[in-house]
Motif scaffolding. Structure first.
Motif, PDB file in Angstrom:
ATOM      1  N   ILE A 223       0.834  -1.202   0.000  1.00 30.35           N
ATOM      2  CA  ILE A 223       0.000   0.000   0.000  1.00 30.35           C
ATOM      3  C   ILE A 223       0.866   1.249   0.000  1.00 30.35           C
ATOM      4  N   ARG A 224       1.951   1.231   0.776  1.00 29.49           N
ATOM      5  CA  ARG A 224       2.832   2.413   0.782  1.00 29.49           C
ATOM      6  C   ARG A 224       3.445   2.642  -0.591  1.00 29.49           C
ATOM      7  N   GLY A 232      -2.294  10.555   2.622  1.00 30.46           N
ATOM      8  CA  GLY A 232      -3.746  10.464   2.516  1.00 30.46           C
ATOM      9  C   GLY A 232      -4.179   9.310   1.634  1.00 30.46           C
ATOM     10  N   ARG A 233      -3.459   9.106   0.533  1.00 33.36           N
ATOM     11  CA  ARG A 233      -3.784   7.982  -0.353  1.00 33.36           C
ATOM     12  C   ARG A 233      -3.480   6.662   0.333  1.00 33.36           C
ATOM     13  N   ALA A 234      -2.375   6.584   1.070  1.00 30.94           N
ATOM     14  CA  ALA A 234      -2.025   5.345   1.774  1.00 30.94           C
ATOM     15  C   ALA A 234      -3.124   4.965   2.768  1.00 30.94           C
ATOM     16  N   ILE A 235      -3.589   5.935   3.523  1.00 28.07           N
ATOM     17  CA  ILE A 235      -4.642   5.668   4.517  1.00 28.07           C
ATOM     18  C   ILE A 235      -5.942   5.281   3.817  1.00 28.07           C
ATOM     19  N   ALA A 236      -6.263   5.973   2.731  1.00 23.90           N
ATOM     20  CA  ALA A 236      -7.493   5.671   1.996  1.00 23.90           C
ATOM     21  C   ALA A 236      -7.445   4.260   1.405  1.00 23.90           C
ATOM     22  N   LEU A 237      -6.287   3.860   0.863  1.00 22.87           N
ATOM     23  CA  LEU A 237      -6.157   2.523   0.294  1.00 22.87           C
ATOM     24  C   LEU A 237      -6.218   1.454   1.387  1.00 22.87           C
ATOM     25  N   HIS A 238      -5.638   1.757   2.539  1.00 25.65           N
ATOM     26  CA  HIS A 238      -5.704   0.834   3.676  1.00 25.65           C
ATOM     27  C   HIS A 238      -7.167   0.604   4.084  1.00 25.65           C
ATOM     28  N   GLU A 239      -7.917   1.695   4.164  1.00 20.05           N
ATOM     29  CA  GLU A 239      -9.331   1.582   4.528  1.00 20.05           C
ATOM     30  C   GLU A 239     -10.126   0.892   3.423  1.00 20.05           C
ATOM     31  N   LEU A 240      -9.742   1.134   2.159  1.00 22.49           N
ATOM     32  CA  LEU A 240     -10.415   0.475   1.039  1.00 22.49           C
ATOM     33  C   LEU A 240     -10.265  -1.043   1.134  1.00 22.49           C
ATOM     34  N   THR A 241      -9.030  -1.514   1.338  1.00 19.49           N
ATOM     35  CA  THR A 241      -8.800  -2.964   1.367  1.00 19.49           C
ATOM     36  C   THR A 241      -9.543  -3.627   2.524  1.00 19.49           C
ATOM     37  N   ARG A 242      -9.708  -2.896   3.610  1.00 17.78           N
ATOM     38  CA  ARG A 242     -10.417  -3.462   4.765  1.00 17.78           C
ATOM     39  C   ARG A 242     -11.928  -3.486   4.559  1.00 17.78           C
ATOM     40  N   LEU A 284      -5.964  -1.149  -8.508  1.00 21.62           N
ATOM     41  CA  LEU A 284      -5.602  -2.339  -9.278  1.00 21.62           C
ATOM     42  C   LEU A 284      -4.481  -2.044 -10.275  1.00 21.62           C
ATOM     43  N   CYS A 285      -4.482  -0.852 -10.848  1.00 18.21           N
ATOM     44  CA  CYS A 285      -3.390  -0.467 -11.762  1.00 18.21           C
ATOM     45  C   CYS A 285      -2.043  -0.566 -11.056  1.00 18.21           C
ATOM     46  N   ASP A 286      -1.983  -0.030  -9.829  1.00 20.52           N
ATOM     47  CA  ASP A 286      -0.729  -0.045  -9.074  1.00 20.52           C
ATOM     48  C   ASP A 286      -0.340  -1.463  -8.668  1.00 20.52           C
ATOM     49  N   LEU A 287      -1.300  -2.223  -8.158  1.00 19.44           N
ATOM     50  CA  LEU A 287      -0.989  -3.562  -7.670  1.00 19.44           C
ATOM     51  C   LEU A 287      -0.538  -4.494  -8.787  1.00 19.44           C
TER      52      LEU A 287
END
Length: 352
Positions: A223-224, A232-242, A284-287
């Motif tokens: 995620i980082r 802000g994006r890191a926190i948002a992605l963390h919350e998204l995955t959860r 998904l693009c990043d992952l």
């Protein structure tokens, strides 16, 4: 518009304290503190940089330094985001994109906080720009000048953007701060009336420091890496995955096993809130790039994200993307032509 501000003008201690909670962004802070100390504030700033990178917190710190320079909270570790003095200050107006629901404008922050969802994207609307003009029509109550912050300025519709031009030309005793991801996301006539400050991605150590301060120091490496230097994006992605349904993310990261499974996964993804779907397609693009360096799969998800943003029927977008992934993964295997043939009418979408 360009104000001559020397970045090495020495700011006073009070001004420096206002920015104590900011990590990184050394040059923008130098320019802002110098302008405050020399009392040479321009009519408008444009803060440009990746969403979640720190533009908003810098705008709040700037507002604190200008509106409440001697406040006791500046000597503590409290962020200006938490300061009741700033939140309730009569000379500060904070404008953000809104959803319209039965004639009522609902701020995007309230929607996120309460977990609501709407089928459309939020906008900054003409009514909000008119409210800025009305706010600036009176005299400041407690401070020498007004501060108006427009968060998500790129979401201004055309009518609102044109209405804002007049305010930018004659702001009176005020400084407006527009926050946007890129210069290109705003009208050139608006950009030309602002002093531009660019905010660059945080370095790895800076990003980790911000995440730890926010109580998210345990966010994983994947995620980082996908955060692109934005806490802000890191926190948002963390919350998204959860928040995603169990098993959905792994299913999307691999080509589906068969067409029927592609349709099932597409249905699950399409039931997510609209903004969540956009965020998921972007992630998904990043992952995919991190895990497989697969340019074709990245292209498919990037196109899905872009078409979703144009309000194409979401389930159809997910179906097409997943069927394309399946088709690409079976080019050397027996062709799933019969099943794909049933989807042929759906696959005819402009720009795919």
């Amino acid at each position: 518009m360009s104000s001559a501000i020397h970045p090495h003008s020495a700011p006073d201690a009070g001004t420096l304290r206002a920015f104590h909670c900011v990590v990184g962004h050394r040059l923008p802070l130098q320019l802002l503190t110098a302008a405050i100390s020399r009392r040479t504030l321009p009519p408008a700033y444009l803060f440009v940089g990746t969403p979640g990178i720190g533009k908003s917190i810098v705008a709040r710190c700037f507002s604190s330094a200008v509106l409440i320079p001697n406040s006791e909270h500046l000597a503590t570790d409290r962020s200006p985001r938490q300061s009741p003095e700033l939140k309730n200050h009569p000379d500060l107006l904070w404008v953000e994109p809104t959803y319209r629901n039965r004639g009522i404008l609902i701020p995007v922050s309230k929607v996120r906080r309460e977990g609501e969802s709407f089928p459309s994207s939020p906008q900054i609307r003409l009514e909000q720009v008119k409210a800025i003009s009305q706010f600036l029509a009176r005299s400041p109550l407690q401070s020498p000048r007004f501060i108006v912050v427009i968060e998500g300025a790129e979401r201004m519709n055309a009518v609102a953007a044109n209405a804002l031009l007049k305010t930018l030309e004659e702001p009176g005793n005020a400084t407006l701060i527009l926050l946007a991801p890129t210069v290109e996301s705003l009208l050139p006539t608006i950009v030309s009336r602002c002093q531009l400050l660019r905010f660059h991605p945080l370095r790895a150590g800076e990003l980790q420091a911000v995440l730890e301060r926010a109580g998210h120091g345990d966010i994983g490496v994947e995620i980082r890496a996908a955060a692109r230097g934005s806490a802000g994006r890191a926190i948002a992605l963390h919350e998204l995955t959860r928040s995603l349904p169990d098993g959905l993310l792994p299913e999307l990261l691999q080509p589906p096993s068969r067409p029927s499974r592609a349709l099932e996964v597409a249905k699950t993804a399409s039931l997510l809130a609209f903004e969540t779907q956009l965020q998921l397609a972007d992630y998904l693009c990043d992952l995919v790039w991190q895990q497989a360096l697969d340019a074709e799969r990245v292209r498919i998800w990037a196109r899905a994200r872009d078409i979703l943003s144009r309000k194409v029927q979401p389930r159809l977008v997910w179906e097409v993307a997943l069927i394309q992934l399946l088709s690409n993964s079976t080019t050397l295997a027996p062709s799933p032509a019969p099943a794909l043939q049933q989807l042929a009418p759906k696959l005819v979408i402009g720009n795919w």
